[in-house]
Design a protein around this motif. Structure first.
Motif, PDB file in Angstrom:
ATOM      1  N   VAL A  31      30.962  41.728  39.703  1.00  0.00           N
ATOM      2  CA  VAL A  31      32.425  41.662  39.704  1.00  0.00           C
ATOM      3  C   VAL A  31      32.901  41.008  41.008  1.00  0.00           C
ATOM      4  O   VAL A  31      32.459  41.367  42.091  1.00  0.00           O
ATOM      5  CB  VAL A  31      33.044  43.064  39.476  1.00  0.00           C
ATOM      6  CG1 VAL A  31      32.815  43.979  40.646  1.00  0.00           C
ATOM      7  CG2 VAL A  31      34.509  42.963  39.156  1.00  0.00           C
ATOM      8  N   ILE A  36      34.560  47.937  40.581  1.00  0.00           N
ATOM      9  CA  ILE A  36      35.083  47.948  39.223  1.00  0.00           C
ATOM     10  C   ILE A  36      35.372  49.386  38.800  1.00  0.00           C
ATOM     11  O   ILE A  36      34.651  50.314  39.163  1.00  0.00           O
ATOM     12  CB  ILE A  36      34.096  47.257  38.251  1.00  0.00           C
ATOM     13  CG1 ILE A  36      34.693  47.082  36.858  1.00  0.00           C
ATOM     14  CG2 ILE A  36      32.770  47.992  38.206  1.00  0.00           C
ATOM     15  CD1 ILE A  36      33.877  46.178  35.946  1.00  0.00           C
ATOM     16  N   CYS A  37      36.420  49.546  38.038  1.00  0.00           N
ATOM     17  CA  CYS A  37      36.833  50.861  37.549  1.00  0.00           C
ATOM     18  C   CYS A  37      35.939  51.279  36.385  1.00  0.00           C
ATOM     19  O   CYS A  37      35.561  50.455  35.546  1.00  0.00           O
ATOM     20  CB  CYS A  37      38.288  50.797  37.088  1.00  0.00           C
ATOM     21  SG  CYS A  37      38.910  52.355  36.431  1.00  0.00           S
ATOM     22  N   CYS A  39      36.860  52.676  33.892  1.00  0.00           N
ATOM     23  CA  CYS A  39      37.599  52.365  32.666  1.00  0.00           C
ATOM     24  C   CYS A  39      37.251  50.968  32.151  1.00  0.00           C
ATOM     25  O   CYS A  39      37.290  50.722  30.951  1.00  0.00           O
ATOM     26  CB  CYS A  39      39.102  52.510  32.880  1.00  0.00           C
ATOM     27  SG  CYS A  39      39.792  51.433  34.157  1.00  0.00           S
ATOM     28  N   ASP A  40      36.896  50.054  33.059  1.00  0.00           N
ATOM     29  CA  ASP A  40      36.508  48.703  32.648  1.00  0.00           C
ATOM     30  C   ASP A  40      35.052  48.632  32.213  1.00  0.00           C
ATOM     31  O   ASP A  40      34.663  47.703  31.506  1.00  0.00           O
ATOM     32  CB  ASP A  40      36.751  47.718  33.797  1.00  0.00           C
ATOM     33  CG  ASP A  40      38.230  47.594  34.137  1.00  0.00           C
ATOM     34  OD1 ASP A  40      39.052  47.625  33.200  1.00  0.00           O
ATOM     35  OD2 ASP A  40      38.549  47.494  35.332  1.00  0.00           O
ATOM     36  N   LEU A  41      34.255  49.585  32.634  1.00  0.00           N
ATOM     37  CA  LEU A  41      32.844  49.608  32.245  1.00  0.00           C
ATOM     38  C   LEU A  41      32.649  50.243  30.875  1.00  0.00           C
ATOM     39  O   LEU A  41      31.824  49.786  30.087  1.00  0.00           O
ATOM     40  CB  LEU A  41      32.022  50.392  33.284  1.00  0.00           C
ATOM     41  CG  LEU A  41      31.943  49.789  34.673  1.00  0.00           C
ATOM     42  CD1 LEU A  41      31.355  50.798  35.652  1.00  0.00           C
ATOM     43  CD2 LEU A  41      31.113  48.520  34.646  1.00  0.00           C
ATOM     44  N   SER A  42      33.396  51.287  30.605  1.00  0.00           N
ATOM     45  CA  SER A  42      33.201  52.067  29.380  1.00  0.00           C
ATOM     46  C   SER A  42      33.380  51.252  28.109  1.00  0.00           C
ATOM     47  O   SER A  42      32.659  51.456  27.138  1.00  0.00           O
ATOM     48  CB  SER A  42      34.157  53.257  29.354  1.00  0.00           C
ATOM     49  OG  SER A  42      33.886  54.102  30.444  1.00  0.00           O
ATOM     50  N   GLY A  43      34.323  50.329  28.105  1.00  0.00           N
ATOM     51  CA  GLY A  43      34.599  49.548  26.905  1.00  0.00           C
ATOM     52  C   GLY A  43      33.491  48.591  26.508  1.00  0.00           C
ATOM     53  O   GLY A  43      33.458  48.113  25.375  1.00  0.00           O
ATOM     54  N   TRP A  73      40.833  57.792  38.154  1.00  0.00           N
ATOM     55  CA  TRP A  73      39.760  56.829  37.920  1.00  0.00           C
ATOM     56  C   TRP A  73      38.761  56.782  39.070  1.00  0.00           C
ATOM     57  O   TRP A  73      39.117  57.005  40.219  1.00  0.00           O
ATOM     58  CB  TRP A  73      40.331  55.427  37.693  1.00  0.00           C
ATOM     59  CG  TRP A  73      41.196  55.355  36.480  1.00  0.00           C
ATOM     60  CD1 TRP A  73      42.550  55.170  36.456  1.00  0.00           C
ATOM     61  CD2 TRP A  73      40.796  55.503  35.126  1.00  0.00           C
ATOM     62  NE1 TRP A  73      43.005  55.174  35.178  1.00  0.00           N
ATOM     63  CE2 TRP A  73      41.949  55.390  34.322  1.00  0.00           C
ATOM     64  CE3 TRP A  73      39.579  55.728  34.501  1.00  0.00           C
ATOM     65  CZ2 TRP A  73      41.918  55.480  32.937  1.00  0.00           C
ATOM     66  CZ3 TRP A  73      39.547  55.820  33.125  1.00  0.00           C
ATOM     67  CH2 TRP A  73      40.701  55.696  32.358  1.00  0.00           C
ATOM     68  N   TYR A  75      36.023  54.236  40.942  1.00  0.00           N
ATOM     69  CA  TYR A  75      35.659  52.833  41.123  1.00  0.00           C
ATOM     70  C   TYR A  75      34.245  52.760  41.685  1.00  0.00           C
ATOM     71  O   TYR A  75      33.893  53.530  42.590  1.00  0.00           O
ATOM     72  CB  TYR A  75      36.639  52.138  42.074  1.00  0.00           C
ATOM     73  CG  TYR A  75      37.984  51.908  41.431  1.00  0.00           C
ATOM     74  CD1 TYR A  75      38.333  50.655  40.935  1.00  0.00           C
ATOM     75  CD2 TYR A  75      38.895  52.942  41.283  1.00  0.00           C
ATOM     76  CE1 TYR A  75      39.556  50.442  40.326  1.00  0.00           C
ATOM     77  CE2 TYR A  75      40.115  52.737  40.667  1.00  0.00           C
ATOM     78  CZ  TYR A  75      40.439  51.488  40.194  1.00  0.00           C
ATOM     79  OH  TYR A  75      41.647  51.291  39.578  1.00  0.00           O
TER      80      TYR A  75
END
Length: 101
Positions: A31, A36-37, A39-43, A73, A75
């Protein structure tokens, strides 16, 4: 390589022995912002939040990633020294460099 270094590296390599964790570390390390959060990894995975958190905990305990909480969150960021140690173990000094195309 002494026993202590071998033990530390083995923990890191063991953590990377799972394809999900290997992908997570790759995503975190690549990144541009440096972190990175979650929340951005889970998807990116067909897994539940608790499962992703479990894999991230293993990477954190192995010393491959660091984390910080901001509100609700978390990070994640790579630990450069750990990645350098892994790379050095895979590319010992004095080995001739071969370029392939």
């Amino acid at each position: 390589m002494d026993a202590a270094r071998a033990g530390a590296l083995a923990v890191m390599f063991k953590a990377l022995g799972d394809p999900v964790r290997l992908r997570l570390l790759s995503m975190i390390a690549s990144v541009p912002s440096g972190e990175i959060c979650v929340c951005d990894l889970s998807g990116a995975f067909p897994l539940t939040g608790p499962t992703i958190s479990h894999h991230l905990r293993i990477l954190r305990e192995a010393g491959l990633v660091g984390s910080s909480r901001r509100g609700t969150w978390v990070y994640y960021r790579p630990v450069p020294a750990a990645l350098t140690a892994l790379a050095a173990a895979l590319d010992p000094p004095g080995r001739p460099v071969t370029v392939t195309s």
